[in-house]
Design a protein around this motif. Sequence first.
Motif, PDB file in Angstrom:
ATOM      1  N   UNK A 169       0.846  -1.203   0.000  1.00 59.03           N
ATOM      2  CA  UNK A 169       0.000   0.000   0.000  1.00 59.03           C
ATOM      3  C   UNK A 169       0.876   1.246   0.000  1.00 59.03           C
ATOM      4  N   UNK A 170       1.966   1.204   0.755  1.00 57.64           N
ATOM      5  CA  UNK A 170       2.894   2.342   0.785  1.00 57.64           C
ATOM      6  C   UNK A 170       3.468   2.612  -0.598  1.00 57.64           C
ATOM      7  N   UNK A 171       3.547   1.567  -1.426  1.00 56.41           N
ATOM      8  CA  UNK A 171       4.051   1.717  -2.791  1.00 56.41           C
ATOM      9  C   UNK A 171       2.926   2.049  -3.778  1.00 56.41           C
ATOM     10  N   UNK A 172       1.699   2.243  -3.273  1.00 56.47           N
ATOM     11  CA  UNK A 172       0.601   2.683  -4.124  1.00 56.47           C
ATOM     12  C   UNK A 172      -0.299   1.586  -4.652  1.00 56.47           C
ATOM     13  N   UNK A 173      -0.039   0.317  -4.301  1.00 60.06           N
ATOM     14  CA  UNK A 173      -0.868  -0.787  -4.784  1.00 60.06           C
ATOM     15  C   UNK A 173      -2.108  -0.963  -3.907  1.00 60.06           C
ATOM     16  N   UNK A 174      -3.205  -1.366  -4.543  1.00 58.09           N
ATOM     17  CA  UNK A 174      -4.402  -1.702  -3.781  1.00 58.09           C
ATOM     18  C   UNK A 174      -4.211  -3.069  -3.133  1.00 58.09           C
ATOM     19  N   UNK A 175      -4.752  -3.277  -1.940  1.00 52.60           N
ATOM     20  CA  UNK A 175      -4.680  -4.605  -1.333  1.00 52.60           C
ATOM     21  C   UNK A 175      -5.685  -5.547  -1.978  1.00 52.60           C
ATOM     22  N   UNK A 176      -5.463  -6.833  -1.792  1.00 54.77           N
ATOM     23  CA  UNK A 176      -6.423  -7.831  -2.240  1.00 54.77           C
ATOM     24  C   UNK A 176      -7.279  -8.272  -1.063  1.00 54.77           C
ATOM     25  N   UNK A 177      -8.593  -8.207  -1.206  1.00 47.41           N
ATOM     26  CA  UNK A 177      -9.498  -8.612  -0.137  1.00 47.41           C
ATOM     27  C   UNK A 177      -9.800 -10.095  -0.268  1.00 47.41           C
ATOM     28  N   UNK A 178      -9.582 -10.826   0.822  1.00 48.95           N
ATOM     29  CA  UNK A 178      -9.787 -12.261   0.802  1.00 48.95           C
ATOM     30  C   UNK A 178     -11.070 -12.718   1.473  1.00 48.95           C
ATOM     31  N   UNK A 179     -11.605 -11.869   2.377  1.00 48.11           N
ATOM     32  CA  UNK A 179     -12.822 -12.263   3.086  1.00 48.11           C
ATOM     33  C   UNK A 179     -13.410 -11.054   3.797  1.00 48.11           C
ATOM     34  N   UNK A 180     -14.747 -11.031   3.896  1.00 46.40           N
ATOM     35  CA  UNK A 180     -15.454  -9.984   4.640  1.00 46.40           C
ATOM     36  C   UNK A 180     -16.365 -10.651   5.665  1.00 46.40           C
ATOM     37  N   UNK A 181     -16.242 -10.223   6.913  1.00 49.53           N
ATOM     38  CA  UNK A 181     -17.053 -10.757   8.007  1.00 49.53           C
ATOM     39  C   UNK A 181     -17.949  -9.635   8.512  1.00 49.53           C
ATOM     40  N   UNK A 182     -19.246  -9.869   8.538  1.00 52.32           N
ATOM     41  CA  UNK A 182     -20.219  -8.884   9.009  1.00 52.32           C
ATOM     42  C   UNK A 182     -21.038  -9.503  10.127  1.00 52.32           C
ATOM     43  N   UNK A 183     -21.108  -8.794  11.249  1.00 53.57           N
ATOM     44  CA  UNK A 183     -21.825  -9.310  12.426  1.00 53.57           C
ATOM     45  C   UNK A 183     -21.309 -10.683  12.835  1.00 53.57           C
ATOM     46  N   UNK A 184     -20.010 -10.892  12.668  1.00 52.33           N
ATOM     47  CA  UNK A 184     -19.412 -12.146  13.078  1.00 52.33           C
ATOM     48  C   UNK A 184     -19.637 -13.301  12.133  1.00 52.33           C
ATOM     49  N   UNK A 185     -20.229 -13.053  10.974  1.00 55.37           N
ATOM     50  CA  UNK A 185     -20.531 -14.113  10.012  1.00 55.37           C
ATOM     51  C   UNK A 185     -19.800 -13.830   8.702  1.00 55.37           C
ATOM     52  N   UNK A 186     -19.152 -14.847   8.128  1.00 51.16           N
ATOM     53  CA  UNK A 186     -18.477 -14.681   6.836  1.00 51.16           C
ATOM     54  C   UNK A 186     -19.535 -14.452   5.760  1.00 51.16           C
ATOM     55  N   UNK A 187     -19.478 -13.304   5.125  1.00 48.45           N
ATOM     56  CA  UNK A 187     -20.463 -12.954   4.099  1.00 48.45           C
ATOM     57  C   UNK A 187     -19.911 -13.067   2.681  1.00 48.45           C
ATOM     58  N   UNK A 188     -18.627 -12.767   2.534  1.00 48.90           N
ATOM     59  CA  UNK A 188     -18.018 -12.727   1.200  1.00 48.90           C
ATOM     60  C   UNK A 188     -16.634 -13.363   1.268  1.00 48.90           C
ATOM     61  N   UNK A 189     -16.272 -14.122   0.232  1.00 48.16           N
ATOM     62  CA  UNK A 189     -14.926 -14.659   0.123  1.00 48.16           C
ATOM     63  C   UNK A 189     -14.040 -13.729  -0.678  1.00 48.16           C
ATOM     64  N   UNK A 190     -13.236 -14.275  -1.535  1.00 52.03           N
ATOM     65  CA  UNK A 190     -12.303 -13.472  -2.340  1.00 52.03           C
ATOM     66  C   UNK A 190     -13.053 -12.431  -3.167  1.00 52.03           C
ATOM     67  N   UNK A 191     -12.567 -11.211  -3.116  1.00 53.76           N
ATOM     68  CA  UNK A 191     -13.204 -10.130  -3.863  1.00 53.76           C
ATOM     69  C   UNK A 191     -12.931 -10.256  -5.352  1.00 53.76           C
ATOM     70  N   UNK A 192     -13.940  -9.909  -6.159  1.00 53.79           N
ATOM     71  CA  UNK A 192     -13.771  -9.883  -7.608  1.00 53.79           C
ATOM     72  C   UNK A 192     -13.398  -8.488  -8.104  1.00 53.79           C
ATOM     73  N   UNK A 193     -13.441  -7.514  -7.209  1.00 59.39           N
ATOM     74  CA  UNK A 193     -13.140  -6.136  -7.605  1.00 59.39           C
ATOM     75  C   UNK A 193     -11.698  -5.743  -7.328  1.00 59.39           C
TER      76      UNK A 193
END
Length: 205
Positions: free
Chosen positions: A169-193
Amino acid sequence: ALKYGSNSTIHTGGPSVPGSGYIDESVVLEADADVIGHINGGHTALSLKQITCLCARCERAIEIVHNGNELAGLHALRVARELGQRGRVIGGTDSPAGSGVQPLGILRMIALLSALGDTPAEQAFCFATGNTARLRDLDCGLIEPGRAADFVLMDRAQHSSGTDLLDSVRKGDLPGIGMVIIDGVVRIGRSRNTPPAERVPEIVH
């Protein structure tokens, strides 16, 4: 002014015309708003001198947005740093706007402010999470008992020149999202964006 019809006049703008939408630092200081909203946004940004004045003469949150003037945003961050008040900086997108809605707008702001704003990536992440939570009195953005159990798990993007997430990120790259947890529950896996994360979390039963 322009004459319109036989009895009408159209004013073409300027700071003396009511309703023209002209706002400078004196208006904001007088209103004493809670947040200096999209300080670098709008159709055009305030001058760097006005931004310096706003940051120095009030103690409100400084919101730097994606849909705005990048030079002005970086200047606001620089002034906040010189004042020793990076805790006032928060990130935003100013969406929707004429350029549309940017799903990665906040991540792009984090990368921009870190890479070009001479700011450690961990602090840039704080602008969009903890700072925003505190200054906007949100239930999310901080990992504390009693707050929303929402988490975004990420890693450096594959093939990034950065050695780890923060360095990439310090070098300007976007991170890759691997998982999103909402209210303690896994809602999304690897991001397509986002770019693909180098490591992706796995659920272990």
